[in-house]
Each structure stands twice: as structure tokens, then as C-alpha cells.
Design a protein around this motif. Structure first.
Motif, short mmCIF file in Angstrom:
data_model
loop_
_atom_site.label_atom_id
_atom_site.label_comp_id
_atom_site.label_asym_id
_atom_site.label_seq_id
_atom_site.Cartn_x
_atom_site.Cartn_y
_atom_site.Cartn_z
N ALA A 176 -7.84 47.47 126.38
CA ALA A 176 -8.67 48.68 126.31
C ALA A 176 -10.12 48.38 125.99
O ALA A 176 -11.03 49.06 126.48
N ARG B 13 -2.42 53.73 123.28
CA ARG B 13 -3.20 54.98 123.22
C ARG B 13 -2.86 55.79 121.97
O ARG B 13 -2.71 57.01 122.03
N ARG C 220 -4.48 49.49 121.42
CA ARG C 220 -5.86 49.99 121.42
C ARG C 220 -6.50 49.60 120.09
O ARG C 220 -5.90 49.76 119.02
#
Length: 396
Positions: free
Chosen positions: A158, A225, A376
Motif C-alpha cells: 500500500a 485495509r 497497510r
């Protein structure tokens, strides 16, 4: 390969400390200090590679192959120098991500050369450098081995989509290590750590960036996420476990000593440590929980204004040749970011070296790979609040 775990690079991830938690990016951006971000057009210097065949490479201690008869000689680097004519000034100066951030940060934010053409830091810290614009985009047309051989699992985190600014040096897994004989049962999930028979016999990692992903995965969170609500739910659980004295303590890599002595039966752990632990104690097992585990890397980057960018790109690509990657993997025993190196090791004449090709902690098998994810990273905006909350639990 060294047999003594104390001589190995086990301390790199476990030495990580937040050093004030809100430091790093936040500290540089406040208190009257000029904005730290560097725009793309201000990152490159005139490249001296063609007329000045050298480069400066900063790495962690004991993170490269070494000649057993001459500890100052590094065979893979020596071979690169002989092949290319490029001289490499190799220094083992990185002992902590935050410390190194503070060491070269002032030069980068003031648009000055750091004196280093290539550095290796943990991906969560790489994320800070990328967001600040402190590292240069690499020319993949000059790196065919990276383009061909980089593990698909590591290609697009990410913080650096497409790995334009970073290339993994070595990788690893944060999972669970446990003493199967002393515990008397298997551990298959993170939830298994919270059973009554492990009360007071479990340790977790103290560093926020090292600990949070596995604990969230244990709650069923997609760590690629995750949200603030996911983070707070995880810390609420850990806080209750601390209050119930289920968690013995929070550690760096001293969990190795605790597991070896039997004071602890299960610990949040790094795969690279356990490869060596098992040599001394075959009762130690490493598990990637059913809910998943974090796949992390420590990655190569080219800082702004580096004067030998092309030489640095050439060295990076050299280490992605399967034969070279295999030689490095056989020494450091972390997860190899070049899956093609497995076949090279499998064909080794030395039986011990050939067995490394079958070790899933160096070359994860298909079933394990399905349970691995790159989390992330924590953004600079999130970090002060999350670090305060975590450090209050851990006691930092």
C-alpha cells in the motif's frame, strides 16, 4: 552459516522503538521546521555513475553473506565488484529505523546529499520516506531481474504501489512460535494463545509496527485495509488480556531466551529467528495462524540526491539474480524475495544447503502463502494517537 543465534541479525526488527511515538515525520513537520516534503523534480542529482564507478551502501549488521575465514570479505559483493568494476563502500550503520531516520532526515529535508546511494530499512519506515518524497523512483528498464523475479506477494504494498521506490532486500513473517512438547498441543490460530493453559506464559512484541497486524488478523480483520475501529478493537482485547495477567510481558527478541528456558510457552515471533531456534531446540514450532500472518520486508531505497543512482540500481538488480539471491538466503535464513532461488538451493551439492529449499520459513509453500498479507502501514496522521494508546498498554 553462523550457528550461534547471538551472532545473527535477529535484533533488527526487535530493536525497533517508537522513540517518542509522535517523532519522525511529525517532529520534522512541526515546531517551526520547514515542510519536509520534497517534490519529484527536486529529488535527483547529476548521476556520476559512468565516470565514478562506486557506490555507498548502508545496511544493518550481519545482514549479508560473509567469508568464514575473513569476516571483512562479503563474497556476493566481491563478485559484483569484480564483474562490474564498481567499488562498493559497505557500512553496517543501521541499528534502528527511528534512529536512522533521525540521522539522515535533516539532510533529506534540507535538500542535501546523505552520502549514501543505497539504504535498507523496514517497510513501515520506507512508507514514511516514500510519503515525504525522500527517495528516488528506480528505472526498472535497468533492472530486468527485479521485474522478472520479485515475489508476486511483495510487488505492490500500500505504501509504494508497484514498488517504484523500494525493492525488498529480505522478507519475513510475524507469526507464533511455541514449544510443542511443553505445551502438549498444537497451536493453529491466534485465538489459541488465549486459552487458559497459556495464562501467564505468552509474550507479544512490544513494537507497535511489529505487533498490530497479527493481532488484528486474529480478530478476522483484512490488514491490507484495516480501520481505526479495527485498531481500537484490537487494543481493547490486548488491554483486557494484560489486566487478566494472561500476557506475561511485551518483548523485543528476548522472547528467544524465554522460549528456550521454558518460562514462556508461546510468543509472537519472527520467522527468521525460529529458523535458528529450531537448530538448537527441535521442539520449537512456528505457525502461520489460520486467520493469517503479516508478511514484511526490509527494503532497498535510493535516497534523494544520491550521486551514483545507476550503480545502485545495478547492485539491486544483481541481488535479484536467482543464484545470488540463493547465496544470500543460505546465509541470512529469512524469507527470500526471489522464489526462483529455491531451485538453485535445491540443486546444491551440500545436503544442509539443499534442505533450505524445503524450509517454508525461507520459501513459503502454497498453503502458507495464501495466509500471508502485507499490512497497510500506519499513516503519519494516525501514528501519534495509536502509538500513545499502544505504549500505554505495553508500558513504554
Amino acid at each position: 552459516m553462523p550457528e550461534n543465534t547471538a551472532e545473527r541479525p535477529l535484533h533488527r526488527r526487535s530493536l525497533l522503538r517508537l522513540l517518542g511515538a509522535a517523532g519522525g515525520t511529525a517532529a520534522l513537520a512541526g515546531c517551526g521546521v520547514p515542510a519536509a516534503y520534497v517534490a519529484p523534480g527536486d529529488r535527483a542529482a547529476r548521476d556520476r555513475s559512468a565516470r565514478d564507478p562506486r557506490l555507498a551502501f548502508a545496511n544493518w549488521p550481519l545482514y549479508i553473506d560473509t567469508d568464514e575465514r575473513d569476516e571483512q570479505r562479503r563474497p556476493t559483493l566481491a563478485a559484483f565488484e569484480k564483474r562490474t568494476g564498481i567499488s562498493v563502500a559497505y557500512t553496517e550503520e543501521i541499528n534502528d529505523n527511528d534512529e536512522f531516520f533521525g540521522k539522515i532526515g535533516p539532510a533529506l529535508m534540507n535538500h542535501q546529499d546523505t552520502g549514501r546511494d543505497l539504504i535498507v530499512i523496514s517497510d513501515w519506515m520506507c512508507g514514511r520516506f516514500v510519503r515525504l518524497g525522500w527517495v528516488q523512483e528506480m528505472d526498472r528498464s535497468r533492472q530486468p531481474n527485479v521485474a522478472r523475479h520479485l515475489d508476486p506477494l511483495l510487488r505492490s504494498p500500500a505504501f509504494d504501489r508497484g514498488r517504484r521506490h523500494t525493492v525488498p532486500w529480505q522478507s519475513g513473517i510475524t507469526g507464533i512460535a511455541y514449544n510443542r512438547r511443553r505445551l502438549g498441543r498444537e497451536l493453529r490460530s491466534t485465538a489459541d494463545l488465549w486459552h487458559d493453559d497459556l495464562r501467564g506464559r505468552v509474550t507479544l512484541l512490544s513494537g507497535l509496527d511489529e505487533a498490530f497486524a497479527l493481532l488484528m488478523q486474529g480478530d478476522g480483520v483484512d490488514v491490507t485495509r484495516w480501520t481505526a475501529d479495527d485498531f481500537h478493537a484490537m487494543t481493547d482485547r490486548v488491554r483486557r488480556l494484560v489486566a487478566d495477567r494472561h500476557i506475561r510481558r511485551f518483548t523485543g527478541n528476548d522472547y528467544i531466551k524465554d522460549l528456550s528456558s521454558g518460562d514462556v510457552l508461546a510468543a509472537q515471533a519472527y520467522s527468521g529467528d525460529v529458523v535458528q531456534l529450531r537448530n538448537d531446540n527441535p521442539d520449537i514450532e512456528f505457525v502461520v495462524p489460520e486467520e493469517g500472518a503479516e508478511l514484511w520486508s526490509e527494503s532497498l531505497m535510493i535516497p534523494n540526491l544520491a550521486g551514483h543512482k545507476r550503480n545502485a540500481e545495478a547492485l539491486i538488480d544483481y541481488y535479484y539474480e536467482p543464484e545470488v539471491a540463493a547465496e544470500l538466503a543460505a546465509w541470512v535464513n529469512y524469507v527470500c524475495p526471489v522464489p526462483a532461488a529455491r531451485d538453485v538451493l535445491a540443486g546444491a551439492k551440500d545436503e544442509e544447503t539443499a534442505r533450505l529449499a524445503e524450509d517454508p520459513l525461507i520459501f513459503p509453500d502454497a498453503a502458507m502463502r495464501k495466509r500471508l498479507a502485507i499490512a497497510r502501514d500506519i499513516t503519519s496522521k494516525e501514528r501519534p494517537e495509536f502509538a500513545r494508546e499502544w505504549n500505554a498498554i505495553v508500558g513504554l
